[in-house]
Design an enzyme around this catalytic site. Structure first.
Site, short mmCIF file in Angstrom:
data_model
loop_
_atom_site.label_atom_id
_atom_site.label_comp_id
_atom_site.label_asym_id
_atom_site.label_seq_id
_atom_site.Cartn_x
_atom_site.Cartn_y
_atom_site.Cartn_z
CB SER A 1 3.64 -9.37 3.27
OG SER A 1 4.58 -9.52 2.21
CG ASP B 1 1.05 -4.57 -3.44
OD1 ASP B 1 1.69 -5.54 -3.87
OD2 ASP B 1 0.85 -4.38 -2.22
CG HIS C 1 2.26 -8.05 -1.46
ND1 HIS C 1 2.56 -6.73 -1.22
CD2 HIS C 1 2.96 -8.77 -0.55
CE1 HIS C 1 3.40 -6.65 -0.21
NE2 HIS C 1 3.66 -7.87 0.21
#
Length: 355
Positions: free
Chosen positions: A49, A329, A332
């Protein structure tokens, strides 16, 4: 990032086991004599990610939170599959190369105008091994890359002016802690297998013909909001630092080993130091007002940014100024966080790519 206690125990065990082992070796390119300048106009991206720009499919529903509000609120002002309010590492590396961000593999047939810039095979949640989320592991991502070459999408000539970016951010370690009830006794073997497989994958990229390969090390895991939340975002979880350092030391050693025996050159991209410099406000670091507080904060320990309840009520709260936060978040970075960290990555990339 489920089962925090077990994952923390895993990392803490690493810190105890490897506390007395060697310090970091500076990441650099190793190998044969290289020309003074090399033109890179294609970027091939692999990993998780931290570099995924849209390969995690919407069919996973809220598991693919990156396709729902408030993700993408800064750029491009709508969700695009990036786990951030905006741009991620891929976008900054591509901009540094003065190319557009490479098209995600999942939508390759709908954006052929972007093919000249390479392709992104990274999938959020993936690892070097399978991580139990049905995402393609690193080997499978390289399989898809090979298939694009076999199908004539990219030629051998295209590869000569390309570079590969690989992000490894810790999903393998998390999955081990969830999968193996006796994982503490299997850490040595797991690390050995993990780096053995990474070596195989990187050698394969070299054999395919990618001339430069960039591999990220582990970011400061103990500083992500998921782990700083118990202190109300006031302190990093320091016990994991030596564990992260051991992983990063092994990345450096592998880059040196591979670079000394192939025509491909390898770089360990030190995202760990880059983020620590921002966190500690090192000289030259862009000031981030809230270095540990996430912009998008879940309302409980069992929910995530982007989740809603059955009535459509938000189970999270969002800050007004994402640019004041390092983290978006629970795990991240924000676009601003990546931008600040990239300023410390730029010099090593410039030297490595001779730009």
């Amino acid at each position: 990032m489920a089962k925090a206690n077990r994952f923390l125990a895993l990392l803490y065990a690493f810190s105890l086991v490897f506390l007395v082992m060697g310090t970091r070796i500076a990441g650099s390119a190793h190998g044969k004599q290289r020309p003074e300048h090399h033109y890179v106009n294609k970027l091939f991206v692999f990993g998780d990610s931290y570099v995924d720009t849209g390969n995690l499919g919407r069919l996973l529903g809220r598991l693919a939170r990156s396709w729902f509000d408030p993700y993408g609120m800064t750029f491009p002002r709508k969700p695009t599959g990036r786990f951030s309010d905006g741009r991620v590492l891929t976008d900054y590396v591509a901009s540094f190369l003065r190319i557009r961000s490479p098209i995600p593999y999942r939508i390759r047939k709908f954006g052929q105008k972007l093919l000249p810039y390479g392709m992104n095979f990274a999938v959020a949640g993936s690892g070097i091994f399978d991580t139990g989320n049905f995402q393609s592991n690193l080997t499978a991502q390289i399989d898809k890359f090979q298939a694009q070459i076999d199908d004539g999408v990219f030629s051998r000539h295209d590869l000569k002016s390309s570079a590969a970016l690989i992000a490894v951010s810790g999903n393998d370690y998390q999955f081990l802690s969830e999968l193996d009830p006796d994982y503490l006794h299997h850490l040595h073997g797991f690390m050995h297998r993990l780096f053995a497989q990474l070596k195989v994958d990187l050698k394969r990229l070299s054999h395919i013909g990618v001339p430069e390969v960039i591999v990220t090390n582990l970011h400061p895991i103990g500083c992500v909001p998921y782990y700083t939340r118990p202190t109300k975002y006031t302190a990093c979880y320091s016990n994991v630092s030596s564990a992260v350092a051991e992983h990063n030391r092994r990345v450096d050693e592998l880059m040196q080993e591979l670079g000394g025996g192939s025509d491909t050159t390898f770089l360990s991209l030190d995202v760990n130091t880059a983020f620590l410099n921002v966190l500690h406000r090192a000289k030259g670091a862009k000031e981030i007002k809230h270095p540990l507080v996430p912009c998008c904060e879940s309302r409980s320990n069992t929910t995530e940014c982007g989740e809603i309840d059955a009535e459509g009520n938000r189970l999270y709260r969002v800050c007004r100024r994402p640019e004041e936060h390092l983290y978006w978040d629970s795990v991240h970075p924000t676009q601003a966080g990546w931008a600040a960290a990239f300023e410390f990555l730029r010099p090593s990339l410039r030297e490595f790519l001779r730009l």
